[in-house]
Write an enzyme that holds these catalytic residues in place. Structure first.
Site, PDB file in Angstrom:
ATOM      1  N   GLU A 208     -17.307  -1.432  -6.169  1.00  0.00           N
ATOM      2  CA  GLU A 208     -16.470  -1.216  -4.818  1.00  0.00           C
ATOM      3  C   GLU A 208     -16.273   0.236  -4.861  1.00  0.00           C
ATOM      4  O   GLU A 208     -17.024   1.039  -4.478  1.00  0.00           O
ATOM      5  CB  GLU A 208     -15.225  -1.964  -4.619  1.00  0.00           C
ATOM      6  N   ASP A 287      -8.836  -8.206   2.964  1.00  0.00           N
ATOM      7  CA  ASP A 287      -7.368  -8.517   3.309  1.00  0.00           C
ATOM      8  C   ASP A 287      -7.211  -8.185   4.815  1.00  0.00           C
ATOM      9  O   ASP A 287      -6.981  -6.922   5.360  1.00  0.00           O
ATOM     10  CB  ASP A 287      -6.698  -7.206   2.628  1.00  0.00           C
TER      11      ASP A 287
END
Length: 341
Positions: A208, A287
């Protein structure tokens, strides 16, 4: 790259229910919407550093992963009891149903709670209460994935795993999340060996903010079954070839990538190139309370920004069931439902 859908096909798509899908990269703490955060704060006598829900929403502007994590951990202070964790999971499941989610594999971060004095049994017990009702209430099957915080010590991860041993019948896999840079997967070699010995599946965030080398380590040192994120794998041709050959799933989170500045503009996301390369890539929300969208919102966003056609979206949905930790009969049933959509 696939062509953009026509206006008529887009209108038809809008009239249909969402594409059936599995969500494989979802942090339950990251589904804490401002309304629930304030309700739990009032229930538990916690003072939030924001006057209103709108003030809190305005704080959802992040420069990078760490700036997000600072707020993410601060808001967890409202989660204290089994009821809190059950309410949190139930609220996610209700939204997931509306987004076409048929199967959800849910991350949780026990260290973020035990560090505040909340016993791990309280966390797992509350989540399990909601997940046990998920099939009946929402038509969603579920799995629970216990994550280790990579910016904590390897010793802390091992202690967390040992504390969780009485609850391993509720846990399908272990994962690795939080601040990636400077915390390579190899740091957690021992605790992953324990998890594999206990019969658990293994996943890890890698590629990431961290480099492709972290993806290699997650595969070769931790022995993971899936890579969470993995977008930076595209920088390494040999790694892409390995991931394609082994059909290692990647749980990509497009809106998260933009909100955390991993990618500047959704129109520049490598998702089409990842599909074209033959990677087993899936789309997830990460999220969603913080990043502006749940599972199908991410599907819609990549359709609109990247011109993904219906066939590409179906491939992403099919990949999600292929990559899920399901028994083969259940997987086949979900794929049949997708084919009939």
């Amino acid at each position: 790259m696939p062509s953009a859908p026509s206006e008529s096909s887009a209108a038809a798509s809008a009239a249909k229910p969402p594409l059936p899908k599995a969500e494989l990269h979802l942090h339950i703490e990251g589904t804490l919407e401002p309304g629930l955060a304030f309700a739990l704060a009032e229930r538990n006598g916690v003072q939030l550093p924001y006057a209103t829900e709108e003030d809190l929403r305005r704080a959802y502007s992040f420069a990078d992963l760490q700036s997000f994590l600072n707020l993410y951990y601060a808001l967890m202070a409202v989660l204290r009891t089994e009821d809190d964790f059950a309410d949190l999971a139930d609220a996610y499941l209700a939204r997931a149903k509306e987004q076409g989610v048929r199967h959800a594999e849910i991350f949780f971060d026990p260290q973020a709670h035990t560090a505040r004095g909340v016993p791990i049994g309280t966390v797992i017990g509350g989540l399990a209460r909601a997940l046990d009702r998920a099939q009946e209430n929402y038509g969603i099957s579920t799995r629970l994935i216990m994550c280790f915080l990579r910016d904590e010590s390897a010793e802390s991860a091992r202690a967390t795993f040992e504390a969780a041993r009485p609850y391993l019948d509720r846990i399908t896999a272990v994962g690795l999340d939080s601040a990636e840079v400077g915390h390579p997967p190899s740091k957690f070699r021992e605790v992953y060996a324990l998890a594999r010995a206990a019969g658990l599946k293994c996943v890890a965030h890698a590629g990431e903010e961290g480099p492709p080398a972290y993806v290699w380590e997650a595969l070769d040192v931790l022995g993971v079954d899936r890579i969470d994120h993995g977008v930076r794998s595209m920088e390494d041709e040999a790694l892409v070839a390995r991931l394609v050959a082994d059909q290692v799933p990647l749980t990509v989170c497009p809106l998260s990538n933009v909100r955390l500045r991993v990618i500047d503009d959704l129109a520049d996301h490598p998702l089409p190139a990842m599909l074209d390369a033959g990677l087993l890539v899936t789309v997830n929300s990460d999220d969603p309370a913080y990043f502006g969208g749940y599972a199908d919102d991410n599907f819609t966003a990549v359709r609109d920004a990247l011109g993904l056609d219906e066939a590409a979206l179906r491939t992403l949905a099919r990949n999600s069931f292929r990559a899920a930790f399901l028994d083969e009969a259940t997987r086949a049933a979900y794929l049949k439902e997708l084919d009939a959509y």
